[in-house]
Scaffold this motif. Structure first.
Motif, mmCIF file in Angstrom:
data_model
loop_
_atom_site.group_PDB
_atom_site.id
_atom_site.type_symbol
_atom_site.label_atom_id
_atom_site.label_comp_id
_atom_site.label_asym_id
_atom_site.label_seq_id
_atom_site.Cartn_x
_atom_site.Cartn_y
_atom_site.Cartn_z
ATOM 1 N N ARG A 64 -63.947 38.142 -70.141
ATOM 2 C CA ARG A 64 -64.370 38.846 -71.359
ATOM 3 C C ARG A 64 -63.388 39.978 -71.688
ATOM 4 O O ARG A 64 -63.700 40.827 -72.527
ATOM 5 N N ASN A 65 -62.248 40.014 -70.983
ATOM 6 C CA ASN A 65 -61.215 41.002 -71.304
ATOM 7 C C ASN A 65 -61.623 42.430 -70.968
ATOM 8 O O ASN A 65 -61.198 43.389 -71.618
ATOM 9 N N ILE A 66 -62.482 42.568 -69.970
ATOM 10 C CA ILE A 66 -62.955 43.898 -69.578
ATOM 11 C C ILE A 66 -61.981 44.498 -68.562
ATOM 12 O O ILE A 66 -61.613 43.847 -67.581
ATOM 13 N N ASP A 67 -61.564 45.719 -68.828
ATOM 14 C CA ASP A 67 -60.636 46.435 -67.948
ATOM 15 C C ASP A 67 -61.419 46.911 -66.719
ATOM 16 O O ASP A 67 -62.349 47.704 -66.832
ATOM 17 N N LEU A 68 -61.021 46.431 -65.532
ATOM 18 C CA LEU A 68 -61.780 46.714 -64.317
ATOM 19 C C LEU A 68 -61.088 47.737 -63.407
ATOM 20 O O LEU A 68 -61.475 47.882 -62.247
ATOM 21 N N GLU A 69 -60.137 48.479 -63.958
ATOM 22 C CA GLU A 69 -59.467 49.482 -63.120
ATOM 23 C C GLU A 69 -60.487 50.479 -62.538
ATOM 24 O O GLU A 69 -60.316 50.973 -61.424
#
Lengths: 309, 309
Positions: A64-69
């Motif tokens: 879903r293109n979620i930034d998981l940093e």
């Protein structure tokens, strides 16, 4: 304009009158981000999971293109687990098990790359932690907060301090009554808005939602759903759709807040069709547009025409 | 097109958190006819009162241009009396006293001059009596029925026979669930409409109302009222506004049913502002128009505009 989402990432065990699932991806930050990802990117998640968090579930978020940093992986324990059973009418549920696990020591750290987030979604966690997140963000344009009776009763002072820094509060009707001490929702809204948030949304489940802004009150209907399968995450999904639309459009006018409420309601109406976030993970933009239109048809009051007084 | 109203004419003793009145004009036929009188005449009332019914109250009805040929005055007893106390939240009430008096033997007789009534409002009385009224009407265009859990539980067979002769049924959400045996209101509506009424309205109090027709579902909001003074008669008032508008316009289309629901809701929102029918007796057409517009503003969902998918 980036969206920052802080909250729980969890596993849920769910039993409804229609089925049972032992372990499925859940948590407020999960539902909020998956939903908001249909509207806008970048979308930055802050949360914590344990050593048991499956790659398969990480991949669902990445897809879903979620930034998981900002998603901490704490190998000292397991992921937050909640288990519950819904009653026949789906309006009430019993919690069968809560294992906080690594979430118990959750200390939200905002990565440098997130610090200029413009729309900040504070999912339902301890108000002190919500404040701590705000301490780390430079100049948010819009701060949206969810909370619950547990914090209203148990951490009132912290909650009031946090509310003072918030633009939009989203709670349900019983929480609004408890927070304000007012049974009448219009009066309750006045009191709550004096505590800080300019905008208040009161969710009423199968009865829709009320939006209180400076200028007006908006009554949004609930979508009439024949087969509500699993209500878990519907409230977080509402927040995700609401925030997602506002970030996408960048317009914080009264009219556009109304649109955001309808997008939130539309996304929540999808959420309950299947277990956990399953339905949300398989949506198309066309379906979202279509449901928005269905809400308009549902609530359309024709103009007074002939025979008026 | 004439409107015929059958129901109770009564005295009420009411206690709310905001005040107390020992004896005030009440009854379903009273609220329905006073309300409908703002929309249409002739308006024909069928009911019964006792020897204690005050000229002052008769005059209130006459002043609203209500035809009282069908109002029986039974000198053998007193007028139906109900006494109740509302709880703090005004959603629940305790009945403190019920004296049926002359209403116990009420046998509705429709005067010859009423028999070509076109819109028939059957207020909440025994279903067998409601059927008896229909036996006496030649060719009604629209029959609207109100009922309650008391009859659903205690006179189900009679009620089902009557429902089969009815165009519009107006009940509240718990009654709809009880009548259909379905917790989900959309499914409940399907089952109830199979029992006879083409059109079903489910009233949800402070959450508005749902209108189910062949073509669509309409979700009407409730007007956000800061000071609900006395809810007595609000349901009957809804029916009166609904029926009154349909008789005035003579248009039974889906769109116009929606207007009727809003007029009903608007009138009910006035009703609760004062004790008994006091507020309803002092309305102006301008106030009714203004409130209709306020409902439209309250529920207005803006079109999707920019930034769509």
């Amino acid at each position: 304009m980036s969206i920052l989402v802080v909250g729980s990432v969890a596993y849920d065990g769910i039993e409804t009158p229609f089925g049972k699932v032992d372990r499925i991806l859940g948590g407020s930050a999960t539902f909020i981000s998956i939903t908001a990802s249909y509207f806008h990117s970048p979308l930055q998640l802050v949360g914590v999971v344990g050593h048991d968090f499956a790659d398969e579930d990480l991949n669902k978020l990445k897809a879903r293109n979620i930034d998981l940093e900002g998603l901490q992986i704490d190998s000292s324990g397991k992921t937050f687990f909640w288990q519950g059973r819904y009653h026949f009418d789906l309006n009430n549920r019993d919690t069968l098990d809560t294992q906080l696990n690594v979430f118990e020591k959750f200390d939200p750290v905002i990565p440098d790359s997130y610090q200029n987030a413009k729309v900040v979604c504070l999912g339902n966690i301890a108000p002190a932690l919500q404040s701590k997140v705000l301490d780390q963000i430079e100049t948010p344009d819009l701060v949206i907060l969810d909370t619950m009776n547990f914090w209203i009763e148990g951490a009132r002072q912290d909650l009031e301090a946090t509310l003072n820094r918030v633009d939009v509060l989203i709670i349900n009707d019983s929480e609004a009554r408890e927070l304000s001490g007012e049974p009448n929702l219009v009066k309750a809204a006045d009191r709550i808005r004096e505590m800080g948030p300019d905008t208040l949304i009161i969710k009423k489940g199968e009865h829709g939602a009320l939006l209180f802004t400076n200028g007006s009150i908006f009554s949004a209907p609930a979508f009439p759903i024949v087969d509500i399968f699993d209500p878990t995450g519907a409230g977080d999904t509402f927040l995700g759709g609401f925030a997602g639309w506002l970030a996408r459009s960048g317009d914080f006018s009264d009219d556009n807040f109304r649109r955001a409420v309808i997008y939130g309601s539309a996304m929540a109406s999808f959420c309950v069709e299947k277990f956990g976030p399953e339905r949300l993970l398989a949506l198309t933009p066309a379906e979202i547009n279509e449901r928005y239109t269905a809400f308009r048809t549902l609530a359309e009051i024709p103009v007074q025409r002939d025979h008026t007084f």
